[in-house]
Design a protein around this motif. Structure first.
Motif, short mmCIF file in Angstrom:
data_model
loop_
_atom_site.label_atom_id
_atom_site.label_comp_id
_atom_site.label_asym_id
_atom_site.label_seq_id
_atom_site.Cartn_x
_atom_site.Cartn_y
_atom_site.Cartn_z
N UNK A 60 0.80 -1.28 -0.14
CA UNK A 60 0.31 -0.03 0.42
C UNK A 60 1.18 0.65 -0.27
N UNK A 61 1.58 1.27 0.43
CA UNK A 61 2.67 2.73 0.85
C UNK A 61 3.77 2.60 -0.28
N UNK A 62 4.01 1.26 -1.36
CA UNK A 62 4.90 1.87 -2.05
C UNK A 62 3.71 2.03 -3.56
N UNK A 63 2.68 1.75 -3.38
CA UNK A 63 1.81 2.49 -4.57
C UNK A 63 0.67 3.98 -4.12
N UNK A 64 0.66 4.21 -2.78
CA UNK A 64 0.60 5.28 -2.52
C UNK A 64 2.36 6.20 -2.91
N UNK A 65 3.53 6.17 -2.68
CA UNK A 65 4.58 7.30 -2.91
C UNK A 65 4.13 7.89 -4.23
N UNK A 66 4.33 5.71 -4.39
CA UNK A 66 4.75 5.89 -6.88
C UNK A 66 3.67 6.35 -7.24
N UNK A 76 -0.97 10.47 -10.90
CA UNK A 76 -1.24 10.97 -9.90
C UNK A 76 -1.93 8.97 -9.66
N UNK A 77 -1.52 9.02 -8.42
CA UNK A 77 -2.88 8.27 -7.91
C UNK A 77 -4.32 8.07 -8.18
N UNK A 78 -4.50 9.32 -7.16
CA UNK A 78 -5.43 10.00 -7.71
C UNK A 78 -6.30 10.66 -9.19
#
Length: 90
Positions: A60-66, A76-78
Motif C-alpha cells: 500500500x505504501x509503495x502504491x501510495x508513494x509512487x 498520479x494515483x488520484x
C-alpha cells in the motif's frame, strides 16, 4: 462519538476467552503436550496475520508513494482513480 460502546456481555466473553488462553499457555509451560501444540498453533496464526499485515502495508505504501504508470503517460494515483470512476459510471 469518540468512545465506542461495548456491551457487558461482549466484555465478559472477551475476558473468558483471555482466561482460557492464559490457562492453555500455563498448561503449556507446565509441559502438557496438547497445550504446547495449541499454543504453537496460536503463535503461528498470529505470526501469519502479522506477516500479511506487513506485506499489505508495504505494498500500500509503495502504491501510495509512487505514481501509477498508464500507457505512455505518468499519472498520479488520484487522477487514475478519477479516470476509473468516470469509466465505471458510464
Amino acid at each position: 462519538m469518540l468512545i465506542p460502546q461495548f456491551t457487558i456481555r461482549w466484555l465478559l466473553a472477551l475476558t473468558a476467552v483471555c482466561a482460557l488462553l492464559s490457562l492453555i499457555v500455563a498448561r503449556a509451560i507446565a509441559g502438557s503436550g496438547w497445550a504446547v501444540g495449541i499454543s504453537a498453533a496460536l503463535v503461528a496464526l498470529v505470526g501469519i496475520v502479522l506477516v500479511h499485515l506487513l506485506f499489505y502495508a508495504g505494498i500500500w505504501l509503495i502504491g501510495y508513494l509512487f505514481p501509477v504508470v498508464s500507457g505512455d503517460k505518468l499519472r498520479s494515483q488520484r487522477e487514475w482513480q478519477q479516470a476509473n470512476a468516470r469509466t465505471i459510471s458510464k
